[in-house]
Write a protein that holds these residues in place. Structure first.
Motif, PDB file in Angstrom:
ATOM      1  N   PHE A 161      52.596  34.008  40.902  1.00 16.59           N
ATOM      2  CA  PHE A 161      52.492  34.492  42.174  1.00 16.59           C
ATOM      3  C   PHE A 161      51.679  33.469  43.383  1.00 16.59           C
ATOM      4  O   PHE A 161      52.122  33.403  44.566  1.00 16.59           O
ATOM      5  CB  PHE A 161      51.933  35.859  42.161  1.00 16.59           C
ATOM      6  N   PHE A 162      50.795  32.762  42.608  1.00 14.38           N
ATOM      7  CA  PHE A 162      50.005  31.851  43.374  1.00 14.38           C
ATOM      8  C   PHE A 162      50.888  30.534  43.861  1.00 14.38           C
ATOM      9  O   PHE A 162      51.182  30.048  45.133  1.00 14.38           O
ATOM     10  CB  PHE A 162      48.946  31.198  42.641  1.00 14.38           C
ATOM     11  N   LEU A 204      49.690  34.766  46.596  1.00 17.08           N
ATOM     12  CA  LEU A 204      48.529  34.881  46.512  1.00 17.08           C
ATOM     13  C   LEU A 204      47.541  34.289  47.431  1.00 17.08           C
ATOM     14  O   LEU A 204      47.878  32.683  47.566  1.00 17.08           O
ATOM     15  CB  LEU A 204      47.852  34.783  45.100  1.00 17.08           C
ATOM     16  N   PRO A 205      46.424  34.691  48.084  1.00 14.38           N
ATOM     17  CA  PRO A 205      45.524  33.837  48.904  1.00 14.38           C
ATOM     18  C   PRO A 205      45.039  32.579  48.287  1.00 14.38           C
ATOM     19  O   PRO A 205      44.482  31.676  48.848  1.00 14.38           O
ATOM     20  CB  PRO A 205      44.765  34.835  49.617  1.00 14.38           C
ATOM     21  N   LYS A 206      44.632  33.025  46.998  1.00 13.98           N
ATOM     22  CA  LYS A 206      43.812  32.062  46.046  1.00 13.98           C
ATOM     23  C   LYS A 206      44.201  32.083  44.526  1.00 13.98           C
ATOM     24  O   LYS A 206      44.739  33.175  44.043  1.00 13.98           O
ATOM     25  CB  LYS A 206      42.048  32.206  46.228  1.00 13.98           C
ATOM     26  N   ALA A 249      44.525  42.874  43.785  1.00 12.98           N
ATOM     27  CA  ALA A 249      43.448  43.714  43.941  1.00 12.98           C
ATOM     28  C   ALA A 249      42.237  42.797  43.532  1.00 12.98           C
ATOM     29  O   ALA A 249      41.071  42.685  44.119  1.00 12.98           O
ATOM     30  CB  ALA A 249      43.290  44.927  43.060  1.00 12.98           C
ATOM     31  N   GLN A 250      42.257  41.961  42.583  1.00 16.64           N
ATOM     32  CA  GLN A 250      41.444  41.007  41.750  1.00 16.64           C
ATOM     33  C   GLN A 250      41.135  39.765  42.948  1.00 16.64           C
ATOM     34  O   GLN A 250      40.022  39.505  43.136  1.00 16.64           O
ATOM     35  CB  GLN A 250      41.670  40.440  40.566  1.00 16.64           C
ATOM     36  N   ALA A 251      42.124  39.321  43.584  1.00 16.41           N
ATOM     37  CA  ALA A 251      41.912  38.194  44.645  1.00 16.41           C
ATOM     38  C   ALA A 251      41.461  38.909  45.747  1.00 16.41           C
ATOM     39  O   ALA A 251      40.474  38.087  46.492  1.00 16.41           O
ATOM     40  CB  ALA A 251      43.415  37.950  44.916  1.00 16.41           C
ATOM     41  N   ALA A 252      41.235  40.024  45.946  1.00  9.89           N
ATOM     42  CA  ALA A 252      40.543  40.793  47.151  1.00  9.89           C
ATOM     43  C   ALA A 252      39.267  41.086  46.996  1.00  9.89           C
ATOM     44  O   ALA A 252      38.431  41.479  48.018  1.00  9.89           O
ATOM     45  CB  ALA A 252      41.497  42.041  47.822  1.00  9.89           C
ATOM     46  N   SER A 253      38.770  41.466  45.551  1.00  9.20           N
ATOM     47  CA  SER A 253      37.606  42.056  45.501  1.00  9.20           C
ATOM     48  C   SER A 253      37.070  41.696  44.112  1.00  9.20           C
ATOM     49  O   SER A 253      37.553  41.654  43.229  1.00  9.20           O
ATOM     50  CB  SER A 253      37.595  43.743  45.452  1.00  9.20           C
ATOM     51  N   PRO A 254      35.626  40.955  44.092  1.00  8.16           N
ATOM     52  CA  PRO A 254      34.936  40.715  42.845  1.00  8.16           C
ATOM     53  C   PRO A 254      34.673  41.932  41.906  1.00  8.16           C
ATOM     54  O   PRO A 254      34.124  41.659  40.915  1.00  8.16           O
ATOM     55  CB  PRO A 254      33.902  40.053  43.255  1.00  8.16           C
ATOM     56  N   ASP A 255      34.513  43.248  42.476  1.00 11.28           N
ATOM     57  CA  ASP A 255      34.170  44.244  41.880  1.00 11.28           C
ATOM     58  C   ASP A 255      35.441  45.067  41.054  1.00 11.28           C
ATOM     59  O   ASP A 255      35.129  45.866  40.233  1.00 11.28           O
ATOM     60  CB  ASP A 255      33.567  45.483  42.821  1.00 11.28           C
TER      61      ASP A 255
END
Length: 315
Positions: free
Chosen positions: A294-295, A300-302, A94-100
């Protein structure tokens, strides 16, 4: 079981970024909460305690059920809910997908609540013997990290096992049919497999992985609505204190939603450590280790910095 005092937890929140924000909901009069069939939030829902705590603020509660943490946090990032609860892995994605995205609170580690299981008559007796075997697991979940760490501890390369990515129900079926040699799984599915089919833990997460639970939410919402978040944390802590003091009643309350007999749920609950409080340095470091693993596995994408998603004190 370990329990964080409700008063201590709320005192810890006083120093967070929530502290200087407005005391009432700024844009809504409903707190939208995501929950799963098992855990402290479904118990909180059944008791009506959050509604009582939010009523003086003029705030209602809307509950939305999700099959698992990843779907819940997708809804969180999409703005469909304000807060939810999940284990270690979903917040990382979720963190990788959104800065909020933000961590609101953590519950203590419960490593006894997840394990790598083998059938009761399996010849496998050590983690090293997993080399060349097929292991069922939910991809990108807490137990994915457990499996990685377990293999490392036994000197087995991740590439030397055959992962079978299956959700819990499908993995249980494959496990019973002998289609997989081992199964990495968490409670209450872990306890249910032990009880119903005599599944044997090859290893639990003790000494390998922490197995945390987190309260999670939108950073913008949390910073604008500290009273609602404080009420949620207080209600969770009161509910988990009740769970600890009357495990029989808590297990009975969970049985209808999970479809698992109360005596089995009692086993799972006794392996769970309760109490929500601010994330400490060790918790953040443990989450970072999972994110890094995971990275490295290209899940993870990043790369992410877990500390960036925690609410920090204001000067």
């Amino acid at each position: 079981m370990t329990i964080i005092s409700r008063r201590a937890a709320l005192a810890g929140f006083a120093g967070l970024a929530l502290a200087n924000a407005p005391l009432r909901l700024s844009a809504a009069t409903t707190l939208r909460v995501g929950y799963q069939k098992y855990g402290s939030l479904v118990l909180l829902k059944s008791r009506g305690l959050l509604e009582k705590k939010l009523a003086p603020l003029g705030v209602a509660v809307a509950w939305s059920e999700f099959p698992a943490g990843p779907q819940m946090l997708e809804a969180l990032n999409a703005g469909a809910i304000h807060v939810g609860q999940a284990g270690e892995a979903p917040p990382i994605f979720a963190q990788a997908a959104s800065p909020d995205f933000a961590y609101l609170a953590s519950e203590p580690a419960s490593p006894a609540g997840e394990a790598i299981l083998v059938p009761k008559d399996s010849p496998l007796r050590s983690l090293a013997e997993l080399k060349g075997k097929t292991v069922g697991l939910n991809k990108g979940s807490n137990v994915h990290f457990l499996l990685v760490r377990a293999l490392e501890s036994a000197g087995v390369a991740y590439g030397d096992i055959k992962p079978a990515f299956l959700p819990p129900a499908d993995a249980r079926a494959a496990f019973e049919k002998g289609a997989i040699d081992a199964w990495a799984i968490w409670d209450p599915f872990f306890a249910a497999a032990e009880s119903a089919i005599g599944a044997r833990p090859l290893a639990t997460a003790q000494g390998l992985a922490p197995n945390y639970q987190f309260l999670l939410g939108s950073r913008a919402f949390a910073q604008a609505n500290p009273a609602a978040i404080d009420a949620l944390v207080a209600a969770v802590n009161e509910t988990t204190e009740w769970t600890h003091s009357d495990t029989d009643a808590a297990a009975a309350a969970l049985a209808p939603s999970t479809g698992i007999p109360a005596p089995v749920l009692k086993i799972a609950l006794k392996r769970q450590n309760f109490g929500a409080g601010p994330l400490g340095a060790q918790t953040i470091a443990d989450q970072q280790a999972i994110a890094d693993a995971f990275f490295k596995l290209s899940l993870l994408p990043k790369a992410i910095v877990v500390a960036d998603a925690t609410l920090k004190p204001r000067a």
